[in-house]
Design a protein around this motif. Structure first.
Motif, short mmCIF file in Angstrom:
data_model
loop_
_atom_site.label_atom_id
_atom_site.label_comp_id
_atom_site.label_asym_id
_atom_site.label_seq_id
_atom_site.Cartn_x
_atom_site.Cartn_y
_atom_site.Cartn_z
N THR A 1 117.78 -49.43 -35.98
CA THR A 1 118.25 -50.07 -37.21
C THR A 1 117.57 -49.46 -38.43
N GLU A 2 116.26 -49.23 -38.35
CA GLU A 2 115.54 -48.64 -39.48
C GLU A 2 116.00 -47.21 -39.73
N LEU A 3 116.24 -46.46 -38.64
CA LEU A 3 116.74 -45.10 -38.78
C LEU A 3 118.08 -45.10 -39.50
N ARG A 4 118.96 -46.00 -39.10
CA ARG A 4 120.27 -46.07 -39.73
C ARG A 4 120.15 -46.45 -41.20
N ARG A 5 119.26 -47.38 -41.52
CA ARG A 5 119.08 -47.78 -42.92
C ARG A 5 118.63 -46.59 -43.77
N GLU A 6 117.70 -45.81 -43.22
CA GLU A 6 117.23 -44.63 -43.95
C GLU A 6 118.36 -43.61 -44.13
N GLN A 7 119.18 -43.45 -43.10
CA GLN A 7 120.29 -42.51 -43.20
C GLN A 7 121.30 -42.95 -44.26
N VAL A 8 121.62 -44.23 -44.28
CA VAL A 8 122.59 -44.74 -45.25
C VAL A 8 122.05 -44.60 -46.67
N ARG B 1 119.75 -42.53 -47.75
CA ARG B 1 119.68 -41.12 -48.11
C ARG B 1 121.07 -40.57 -48.44
N ALA B 2 122.07 -40.97 -47.67
CA ALA B 2 123.43 -40.50 -47.91
C ALA B 2 123.94 -40.98 -49.26
N GLU B 3 123.61 -42.22 -49.61
CA GLU B 3 124.06 -42.74 -50.90
C GLU B 3 123.40 -42.00 -52.05
N VAL B 4 122.09 -41.80 -51.97
CA VAL B 4 121.39 -41.07 -53.02
C VAL B 4 121.89 -39.63 -53.10
N ASP B 5 122.17 -39.06 -51.94
CA ASP B 5 122.66 -37.69 -51.90
C ASP B 5 123.98 -37.56 -52.67
N GLY B 6 124.76 -38.64 -52.67
CA GLY B 6 126.01 -38.63 -53.40
C GLY B 6 125.86 -38.62 -54.90
N TRP B 7 124.64 -38.84 -55.38
CA TRP B 7 124.39 -38.79 -56.82
C TRP B 7 124.09 -37.39 -57.31
N ARG B 8 123.91 -36.44 -56.40
CA ARG B 8 123.49 -35.10 -56.79
C ARG B 8 124.66 -34.29 -57.35
N TYR B 9 124.45 -33.71 -58.52
CA TYR B 9 125.46 -32.86 -59.15
C TYR B 9 124.78 -31.58 -59.62
N SER B 10 125.56 -30.54 -59.76
CA SER B 10 125.06 -29.28 -60.28
C SER B 10 126.10 -28.66 -61.20
N VAL B 11 125.63 -27.79 -62.08
CA VAL B 11 126.51 -27.10 -63.01
C VAL B 11 126.89 -25.75 -62.41
N GLY B 12 128.16 -25.43 -62.47
CA GLY B 12 128.63 -24.14 -61.98
C GLY B 12 129.65 -23.56 -62.94
N TRP B 13 130.13 -22.38 -62.61
CA TRP B 13 131.09 -21.67 -63.46
C TRP B 13 132.29 -21.26 -62.61
N GLU B 14 133.46 -21.47 -63.14
CA GLU B 14 134.65 -21.05 -62.40
C GLU B 14 135.59 -20.30 -63.34
N PRO B 15 136.36 -19.36 -62.81
CA PRO B 15 137.28 -18.60 -63.65
C PRO B 15 138.29 -19.52 -64.33
N VAL B 16 138.56 -19.22 -65.57
CA VAL B 16 139.52 -20.00 -66.35
C VAL B 16 140.70 -19.11 -66.68
N GLY B 17 141.87 -19.53 -66.29
CA GLY B 17 143.07 -18.77 -66.61
C GLY B 17 143.70 -19.28 -67.89
N LEU B 18 143.47 -18.58 -68.99
CA LEU B 18 144.04 -18.99 -70.26
C LEU B 18 145.50 -18.56 -70.34
N PRO B 19 146.32 -19.29 -71.06
CA PRO B 19 147.73 -18.88 -71.22
C PRO B 19 147.83 -17.50 -71.84
N ALA B 20 149.04 -16.99 -71.84
CA ALA B 20 149.26 -15.65 -72.41
C ALA B 20 148.71 -15.59 -73.82
N SER B 21 148.05 -14.48 -74.13
CA SER B 21 147.38 -14.34 -75.41
C SER B 21 148.38 -14.41 -76.56
#
Length: 482
Positions: free
Chosen positions: A131-138, A140-160
């Protein structure tokens, strides 16, 4: 016309309604005329008049119109709420069978023993641990869902499309940045700024405008090598240049969007290699919130942009669909915030850290609330001696109770020293007197002033504690085994 409302006959039917007469003032002493006109049109619109907004909003081919809610005072919290159930559903390794099993575990030994065909006594010892192991897993999983990072992705702009209108490019006196951009922005006008202070910039903008508002403003004032004085002024100089320009635009009554060009080194798969340039991005995101009428966006370029890069820059300025972009090798990358869970990490082992805690730890800003919390965290993990610093040092309020609490938590020794980490000489003296094997740089200055109300000295004071403190601590401990 504002006083004309008072000339109407008194209300005769007791409804307080003056009939169909609506008086809206378009003359304001303390404000720009075009903003006064827009406010007047908005007032008429709210009162039911039929307004043709096409001259302001355009023909709809390039602009984006967003519907506002028709109800009042309803607020929605957009901060993501991540639950263990959501994390589990997004994890392919978690099946319905797993959930059913853990549901039986939580019910107690009776049902599980019957399902397994074993005596209840055989499960009584192991179920609490499961039970304690499961509580720790849950958890940890919830806190893990708060993690975000900044990234870069190609942007396709309309015709110039041609970038028309009048654009002002501000540059330093020592070089001509973005040579060749004139081919992609026919209405580009270069303004050379010898003294980038607020008064001089305001006068330069007022002189350049001369009654004709520009379509946009492009700033290269903070590019390295263009009158750059960061060696003398420190990591705050680039931010000061951009801040001063934002202020000057307001002083000159310019509502055209400001785009700031940097060379921080952002891009896919890499971190910026110029902290002073990267700091402009932090300031720019705040300026966008405080002054959306003056702000356009941020564009990070390479040191030697080619024609493809310049064409892409012009396209970004024309479409205005992205406000934080990297232009490299003719391609445009947009800044994105995305979930970044610790995929594949074991929830329990991920909490363990085999590195030993520092025996003697320096905590800058150590007498403040956050600094004390950090010190407690390290003491709980084995740190025996603490050196707490702040500008007030031993005179910090409530210090006696803080020291007693840290000693009660397990610290054998707690030294409290007055030190301004923005002052290199003070940091050098501190490190000479207190040799440590770990540093937690928590010092900082809380800043809640509006952009229009601050000056260069204010910025230096705020940046000094955090950025200069990091520079001094890094340089003065080179070669230390921290």
């Amino acid at each position: 016309t504002a006083l004309a409302q008072n000339s109407l006959p008194d209300d005769s039917d007791g409804t307080g309604d003056s009939g169909d007469a609506v008086f809206v003032s378009m003359l304001r002493k303390d404000g720009s005329e075009h903003l006064a006109v827009l406010r007047a049109m908005a007032k008429l619109h709210v009162d039911g008049a039929d307004i043709d907004w096409t001259p302001v909003l355009g023909d709809g081919r390039g602009e984006q119109v967003v519907d506002l809610p028709t109800y009042a005072f309803r607020r929605t919290d957009f901060w993501p709420t991540v639950t263990a159930r959501a994390v589990a559903s997004a994890n392919p390794s978690v099946s319905d069978g797993d959930a059913s099993f853990w549901s039986m575990v939580n019910e107690g030994p009776h049902d599980l023993a019957a399902t397994l065909g074993v005596p209840e006594e055989a499960l009584e010892a192991v179920l609490p641990a499961l039970t304690e192991l499961r509580r720790e897993q849950v958890t940890r999983a919830e806190v893990d869902g708060w993690r975000y990072s900044v990234g870069w992705e190609p942007v396709g702009l309309p015709a110039s499309r041609p970038l028309d209108g009048r654009w002002l490019l501000l540059q330093g006196p020592d070089a001509v940045p973005l040579a060749g951009l004139d081919r992609f922005i026919p209405g580009l006008e270069r303004l050379t700024c010898d003294a980038p202070d607020r008064k001089s910039l305001t006068a330069l903008l007022e002189s350049a405008i001369d009654g004709t508002a520009p379509t946009g403003v492009l700033s290269c004032l903070s590019l390295p090598g263009l009158g750059d004085d960061r060696v003398v002024s420190g990591p705050d100089a680039d931010v000061v240049h951009t801040m001063t320009l934002v202020q000057a635009l307001g002083d000159a009554g310019v509502a055209a969007p400001l785009w700031v060009v940097t060379r921080a080194g952002f891009g896919p798969g890499r971190a910026p290699d110029d902290p002073a340039q990267a700091a402009i991005w932090g300031f720019g995101r705040v300026a966008a919130l405080e002054h959306p009428d003056r702000w356009g966006g941020l564009v990070d370029l390479t040191a030697t942009p080619n024609d493809g890069d310049l064409a892409s820059l012009a396209s970004v300025l024309a479409h205005r669909s992205e406000d934080q972009v990297v232009v490299s090798e003719g391609r445009v990358f947009g800044r994105r915030l995305r979930p970044a869970p610790l995929t594949g990490a074991d929830p329990v082992s991920a909490q363990k850290d085999d590195r030993p805690a520092p025996r003697r730890l320096l905590v800058t800003g150590g007498t403040g609330v956050l600094g004390v919390r950090v010190a407690e965290w390290f003491v709980a993990r084995g740190t025996e001696e603490l050196v707490l610093t702040s500008r007030s040092g031993p005179d910090a309020p409530g210090l006696a109770d803080t020291v007693l609490g840290l000693r009660a938590a397990g610290a054998r020794r707690v030294d409290v020293v007055a030190c301004d980490v923005a002052d290199r000489a003070q940091v050098a003296a501190l490190l000479e007197a207190h040799r440590v094997d770990g540093i937690a740089h928590v010092a900082g200055v809380l800043d809640v002033e509006a952009i229009d109300d601050i000056d260069a000295a204010h910025v230096r004071r705020v940046v000094g504690a955090k950025a200069w403190g990091a520079v001094h601590l890094d340089e003065l401990t080179r070669g230390w085994d921290l």
